[in-house]
Design a protein around this motif. Structure first.
Motif, PDB file in Angstrom:
ATOM      1  N   ASP A  13       0.809  -1.222   0.000  1.00 17.84           N
ATOM      2  CA  ASP A  13       0.000   0.000   0.000  1.00 17.84           C
ATOM      3  C   ASP A  13       0.843   1.274   0.000  1.00 17.84           C
ATOM      4  O   ASP A  13       0.292   2.362  -0.167  1.00 17.84           O
ATOM      5  CB  ASP A  13      -0.863   0.025   1.269  1.00 17.84           C
ATOM      6  N   HIS A  14       2.165   1.148   0.236  1.00 17.09           N
ATOM      7  CA  HIS A  14       3.002   2.343   0.366  1.00 17.09           C
ATOM      8  C   HIS A  14       4.077   2.468  -0.703  1.00 17.09           C
ATOM      9  O   HIS A  14       4.857   3.411  -0.676  1.00 17.09           O
ATOM     10  CB  HIS A  14       3.653   2.373   1.766  1.00 17.09           C
ATOM     11  N   VAL A  15       4.129   1.499  -1.627  1.00 15.80           N
ATOM     12  CA  VAL A  15       5.188   1.529  -2.650  1.00 15.80           C
ATOM     13  C   VAL A  15       4.852   2.549  -3.742  1.00 15.80           C
ATOM     14  O   VAL A  15       3.764   2.524  -4.323  1.00 15.80           O
ATOM     15  CB  VAL A  15       5.380   0.139  -3.290  1.00 15.80           C
ATOM     16  N   ILE A  16       5.817   3.443  -4.002  1.00 13.61           N
ATOM     17  CA  ILE A  16       5.635   4.443  -5.061  1.00 13.61           C
ATOM     18  C   ILE A  16       6.432   4.049  -6.303  1.00 13.61           C
ATOM     19  O   ILE A  16       5.935   4.114  -7.426  1.00 13.61           O
ATOM     20  CB  ILE A  16       6.085   5.841  -4.570  1.00 13.61           C
ATOM     21  N   VAL A  17       7.684   3.630  -6.091  1.00 14.01           N
ATOM     22  CA  VAL A  17       8.586   3.297  -7.196  1.00 14.01           C
ATOM     23  C   VAL A  17       9.477   2.133  -6.753  1.00 14.01           C
ATOM     24  O   VAL A  17       9.803   2.038  -5.574  1.00 14.01           O
ATOM     25  CB  VAL A  17       9.522   4.506  -7.518  1.00 14.01           C
ATOM     26  N   LEU A  25      10.734   2.699  -3.052  1.00  8.69           N
ATOM     27  CA  LEU A  25      10.457   4.031  -2.494  1.00  8.69           C
ATOM     28  C   LEU A  25       9.079   3.978  -1.855  1.00  8.69           C
ATOM     29  O   LEU A  25       8.075   3.763  -2.534  1.00  8.69           O
ATOM     30  CB  LEU A  25      10.504   5.094  -3.597  1.00  8.69           C
ATOM     31  N   TYR A  27       6.013   5.505   0.800  1.00 10.44           N
ATOM     32  CA  TYR A  27       5.437   6.731   1.344  1.00 10.44           C
ATOM     33  C   TYR A  27       5.398   6.659   2.867  1.00 10.44           C
ATOM     34  O   TYR A  27       5.013   5.632   3.440  1.00 10.44           O
ATOM     35  CB  TYR A  27       4.019   6.943   0.811  1.00 10.44           C
ATOM     36  N   ASP A  29       3.652   7.887   6.103  1.00 12.57           N
ATOM     37  CA  ASP A  29       2.453   8.574   6.589  1.00 12.57           C
ATOM     38  C   ASP A  29       2.794   9.513   7.739  1.00 12.57           C
ATOM     39  O   ASP A  29       2.208  10.585   7.868  1.00 12.57           O
ATOM     40  CB  ASP A  29       1.419   7.558   7.092  1.00 12.57           C
ATOM     41  N   GLY A 125      -2.487   0.195   9.524  1.00 11.24           N
ATOM     42  CA  GLY A 125      -2.332   0.480   8.096  1.00 11.24           C
ATOM     43  C   GLY A 125      -1.347   1.574   7.768  1.00 11.24           C
ATOM     44  O   GLY A 125      -1.033   1.802   6.607  1.00 11.24           O
ATOM     45  N   MET A 126      -0.842   2.265   8.783  1.00 10.59           N
ATOM     46  CA  MET A 126       0.095   3.369   8.516  1.00 10.59           C
ATOM     47  C   MET A 126       1.524   2.875   8.371  1.00 10.59           C
ATOM     48  O   MET A 126       1.886   1.827   8.878  1.00 10.59           O
ATOM     49  CB  MET A 126       0.084   4.367   9.684  1.00 10.59           C
ATOM     50  N   GLN A 161       9.124  13.049   2.307  1.00  6.47           N
ATOM     51  CA  GLN A 161       8.044  12.247   2.905  1.00  6.47           C
ATOM     52  C   GLN A 161       8.064  10.801   2.385  1.00  6.47           C
ATOM     53  O   GLN A 161       7.039  10.111   2.364  1.00  6.47           O
ATOM     54  CB  GLN A 161       6.671  12.903   2.648  1.00  6.47           C
ATOM     55  N   THR A 162       9.249  10.358   1.959  1.00  6.92           N
ATOM     56  CA  THR A 162       9.405   8.985   1.492  1.00  6.92           C
ATOM     57  C   THR A 162      10.703   8.397   2.042  1.00  6.92           C
ATOM     58  O   THR A 162      11.558   9.125   2.537  1.00  6.92           O
ATOM     59  CB  THR A 162       9.501   8.911  -0.041  1.00  6.92           C
ATOM     60  N   TRP A 164      13.647   5.078   1.042  1.00  8.23           N
ATOM     61  CA  TRP A 164      14.064   3.939   0.201  1.00  8.23           C
ATOM     62  C   TRP A 164      14.390   2.767   1.103  1.00  8.23           C
ATOM     63  O   TRP A 164      15.226   2.884   2.000  1.00  8.23           O
ATOM     64  CB  TRP A 164      15.331   4.285  -0.592  1.00  8.23           C
TER      65      TRP A 164
ATOM     66  N   THR B 175      15.471  11.098  -5.662  1.00  7.36           N
ATOM     67  CA  THR B 175      14.078  10.798  -5.321  1.00  7.36           C
ATOM     68  C   THR B 175      13.141  11.822  -5.943  1.00  7.36           C
ATOM     69  O   THR B 175      12.065  11.474  -6.449  1.00  7.36           O
ATOM     70  CB  THR B 175      13.902  10.802  -3.785  1.00  7.36           C
ATOM     71  N   HIS B 178      11.203  11.645  -9.051  1.00  9.79           N
ATOM     72  CA  HIS B 178       9.904  10.958  -9.024  1.00  9.79           C
ATOM     73  C   HIS B 178       8.832  11.828  -8.376  1.00  9.79           C
ATOM     74  O   HIS B 178       7.805  11.317  -7.939  1.00  9.79           O
ATOM     75  CB  HIS B 178      10.010   9.647  -8.243  1.00  9.79           C
ATOM     76  N   LYS B 181       5.251  11.272  -9.279  1.00  7.35           N
ATOM     77  CA  LYS B 181       4.677  10.012  -8.773  1.00  7.35           C
ATOM     78  C   LYS B 181       4.361  10.117  -7.281  1.00  7.35           C
ATOM     79  O   LYS B 181       3.383   9.561  -6.808  1.00  7.35           O
ATOM     80  CB  LYS B 181       5.649   8.855  -9.021  1.00  7.35           C
ATOM     81  N   ILE B 182       5.232  10.803  -6.554  1.00  5.24           N
ATOM     82  CA  ILE B 182       4.989  10.975  -5.114  1.00  5.24           C
ATOM     83  C   ILE B 182       3.705  11.785  -4.905  1.00  5.24           C
ATOM     84  O   ILE B 182       2.847  11.425  -4.108  1.00  5.24           O
ATOM     85  CB  ILE B 182       6.185  11.664  -4.411  1.00  5.24           C
ATOM     86  N   PHE B 185       0.675   9.688  -5.790  1.00  3.40           N
ATOM     87  CA  PHE B 185       0.441   8.686  -4.749  1.00  3.40           C
ATOM     88  C   PHE B 185      -0.266   9.324  -3.561  1.00  3.40           C
ATOM     89  O   PHE B 185      -1.258   8.810  -3.032  1.00  3.40           O
ATOM     90  CB  PHE B 185       1.777   8.077  -4.296  1.00  3.40           C
ATOM     91  N   GLU B 186       0.251  10.477  -3.176  1.00  6.23           N
ATOM     92  CA  GLU B 186      -0.281  11.198  -2.026  1.00  6.23           C
ATOM     93  C   GLU B 186      -1.747  11.587  -2.236  1.00  6.23           C
ATOM     94  O   GLU B 186      -2.581  11.414  -1.351  1.00  6.23           O
ATOM     95  CB  GLU B 186       0.552  12.456  -1.842  1.00  6.23           C
ATOM     96  N   ARG B 189      -3.886   8.468  -2.010  1.00  5.84           N
ATOM     97  CA  ARG B 189      -4.002   7.974  -0.627  1.00  5.84           C
ATOM     98  C   ARG B 189      -4.930   8.878   0.182  1.00  5.84           C
ATOM     99  O   ARG B 189      -5.724   8.405   0.988  1.00  5.84           O
ATOM    100  CB  ARG B 189      -2.617   7.892   0.021  1.00  5.84           C
ATOM    101  N   TYR B 196      -5.832   9.575   7.559  1.00  2.00           N
ATOM    102  CA  TYR B 196      -4.400   9.511   7.860  1.00  2.00           C
ATOM    103  C   TYR B 196      -3.720  10.872   7.691  1.00  2.00           C
ATOM    104  O   TYR B 196      -2.570  11.042   8.049  1.00  2.00           O
ATOM    105  CB  TYR B 196      -3.689   8.515   6.928  1.00  2.00           C
TER     106      TYR B 196
END
Lengths: 472, 197
Positions: A13-17, A25, A27, A29, A125-126, A161-162, A164, B175, B178, B181-182, B185-186, B189, B196
């Motif tokens: 649920d948190h994978v961006i790349v 990468l 996300y 929360d 879930g966070m 806010q991410t 790796w 990063t 991207h 994409k970030i 995604f945000e 979500r 959240y």
């Protein structure tokens, strides 16, 4: 859809790349920040002219360096100039980067991993990060909680806010059976670490499951997840259930009204599917567990309290034998000494492992109407947060501790880590409810015995370890 | 992170092999609670000697350091490249580097250049013979040359590291490629799980 584990669902649920090198990468929360080392990240962000991307998804908390006395005098009450400076810097950095901050004077101040669940920040879930190795504590709330480095990784989280990360493997500890009375969550996790070893879960994300975990309160689950790192795992989690939802409901940052209903519907999809597979599985019988005491310099160096200090000459494995020899030399313990004969100089009840209201209630019940033994020079109770302290005082626990001869301190990490003024002197022996018994952890030359709050409280009264199951 | 393209700078020679990170930045300076200011501690022990290279006026303002083999060995402290950069250096040329120092340098926008022992010998000779000796390091062309162009040497560099330095991309910069994409995604979500945020 294939069956998935709690960890896999939240991770996905948190994978961006996904990078060509295999790192993902993710996300973030929410990110917690303490004062230890974080100034390095802020210094570089400042040099680069970067700002915080999502300031409201961070919380700076002063806990590691903060002295537990003289709070009313503010930073002027902090005698050590380096400690004062580190504490002030988090305040300055939080202000400059517009990050919410619970500092030394704040009513909610306390240990980051006590605060995040109690304020309802940690929700199922966070993905939560923090520049602290005990971040997995928050995993008890069904959170993917991951420790990060205080320099470059923290800087990256603040700016983007991410984070790796390489995906860890999965492992499930199923603890079934009924815990005997007086066997606490602390004894359960120490027993597990003793069995798997301190590197036993390295590279894995742990899920704690089974009837004995289900039967635990949130406070107990937080203690279990807290010590995942002592088994080598950076991540430890418990699937959300009614205990989790009841704990969260009504907390300050928890969703309200229609949001709560929506959140609950989603949270109920998170627990591990019945036929999901783990890379490794281990089972334990809680009925076999006993109150534990560490006798060495690694959390796996522990035995049931009715046992004795081991004899290294009886250990076949050479590396293990040498470790135990060294540990006993450092701890100044002779083989075959009954653990209950080991006398102590200090007692510490606190830390992100055992400083919640449940821990203080249990310890207070043990010491009520009794006195700390003469040979115990100092017995400290350090509540995990301002809210825990307030609750304990409402229940009169502070009086019980004080009447027994304990000191009742302000919230913080205190004697867990020897970074603030609460330290052991060389050669002193401490019954401690914290999580690490490494050489010098509580102060250079200090000797740490990890135990549960009830065991620490009883040791304070008797001046040596006692079997809480038979002690009246 | 600043871009590294062409550096035209005065060269300071440190004619010792195995310069370790404890010498580059002695541990008493690590206790400093600011990441900036480590330049003060750069080679602090050696600087107590009045004849040390960095105390000589002819090397004042140098931005390129010339070293011998296994430069940057010892403790893994990231403070070593910080101290070199804070003092004013942007690059160090040597026949070989210790691994961790080499990696830390790239992460901080500091260029370690590997030349052969013979080439490095030649540069030491030139540097000692001619006060005010400068070099031009052209990252795009992967060359180290004297300002009159009479002397030109080629160096190798990992293409990805070269790309990052040329574009001033550290981990955050990478990063942020991207960023779209970030953001997407945000937004997704936030729409799905608003509680959240």
């Amino acid at each position: 859809m294939t069956a998935r584990t709690l960890f896999e669902k939240i991770w996905a649920d948190h994978v961006i790349v996904v990078s060509p090198q295999g790192e993902e990468l993710l996300y973030v929360d929410f990110n917690l920040i303490n004062e230890g080392q974080s100034f390095l990240a802020f210094d570089q962000l400042r040099m680069e002219g970067r700002s915080s991307r999502r300031p409201q998804q961070h919380l700076a908390v002063t806990d590691h360096y903060l002295p537990t006395i003289n709070r009313d005098r503010g930073t002027a009450g902090m005698a050590n100039p380096e400690i004062r400076r580190v504490v002030e810097m988090l305040d300055e950095n939080a202000t400059e980067f517009k990050l919410p901050h619970i500092g030394w004077g704040h009513l909610d101040q306390g240990i980051a991993h006590v605060i995040a669940p109690e304020l309802g920040i940690a929700q199922p879930g966070m993905l939560i990060t923090c520049n602290d190795s005990h971040t997995a504590t928050n995993g008890a709330c069904g959170v993917l909680a991951i420790p990060i480095g205080g320099g470059n990784q923290l800087r990256h989280v603040v700016a983007t806010q991410t984070v790796w990360l390489k995906k860890p493997k999965t492992m499930r500890f199923t603890v079934d059976g009924v815990r005997p009375e007086a066997v606490t969550a602390k004894d359960v996790i120490l027993s597990i670490i003793r069995e798997i070893g301190v590197g036993g879960a390295t590279g894995y994300a742990i899920e704690y499951a089974g009837a004995a975990i289900r039967a635990m309160s949130m406070e107990s689950r937080l203690t279990i997840c807290n010590m995942s790192i002592e088994g080598g795992a950076r991540i430890g989690m418990v699937g959300p259930d009614d205990t989790t939802y009841q704990f969260l409901n009504g907390r300050r940052k928890a969703p309200q009204g229609a949001d709560w209903d929506r959140a609950l519907t989603y949270w109920k999809t998170l627990p591990t599917d019945a036929d999901a597979a783990f890379d490794r599985e281990l089972s334990f019988d809680a009925a076999r567990f006993a109150p534990m005491v560490t006798w060495g310099t690694s959390p796996e160096d522990c035995s049931p309290v009715d046992g004795v200090v081991p004899d290294p000459s009886s250990i076949g494995d050479g590396d293990r034998r040498r470790h135990v020899e060294r540990a006993l030399d450092y701890m100044k313990l002779k083989p075959a000494t009954p653990l209950q004969q080991v006398a102590i100089d200090r007692v510490f009840i606190g830390s992100c492992t055992n400083s919640r209201i449940e821990d203080l209630r249990v310890a207070a019940a043990v010491v009520k109407g009794r006195r700390v033994a003469r040979n115990v020079k100092l017995a400290l109770v350090v509540p995990g947060s301002g809210l825990v302290k307030e609750q304990a005082e409402r229940e009169g626990l502070d009086r019980i501790f004080r009447d027994a001869g304990f000191e009742w301190r302000e919230p913080g990490c205190s004697m867990c880590l020897g970074m603030n003024p609460d330290r052991l002197s060389a050669g002193e022996r401490c019954a401690s409810t914290s999580n690490r018994n490494f050489e010098g952890r509580q102060g250079p030359g200090g000797r740490t015995h990890l135990v549960s709050p009830a065991m620490a409280a009883a040791a304070a009264i008797e001046g040596h370890f006692v079997d809480i199951r038979r002690w009246t | 992170m600043d871009k590294f393209t062409v550096l035209n700078g005065l060269v300071a020679p440190i004619d010792r092999a195995n310069v370790d990170t404890d010498q580059i930045i002695p541990k008493q300076y690590l206790a400093s609670i600011k990441r900036t200011g480590f330049g003060e501690g750069l080679f602090a022990e050696w600087r107590k000697d009045a004849s040390f290279v960095l105390n000589q006026s002819r090397y004042k303002g140098a931005t390129i350091l010339l070293g011998r083999k296994n430069f940057g060995c010892g403790s893994s402290r990231e403070h070593a490249p910080w101290a070199l950069m804070d003092y004013g250096f942007r690059s160090v040329i040597a026949p070989s580097f210790a691994d961790i120092f080499f990696n830390n340098s790239f992460k901080n926008g500091f260029l370690p250049v590997v030349l052969s022992e013979a080439e490095v010998d030649r540069l030491f000779h030139e540097c000692n013979a001619f006060p005010g000796f400068r070099l031009v390091i052209d990252l795009e062309r992967q060359t180290v040359a004297s300002t009159d162009g009479a002397l030109t040497m080629h160096f190798d560099i990992d293409p990805f590291r070269k790309y990052c330095l040329l574009n001033g991309l550290d981990e955050i910069g990478l990063t942020l490629r991207h960023a779209d994409k970030i953001r997407a995604f945000e937004a997704r979500r936030k729409a799905q799980h608003p509680w959240y945020f």
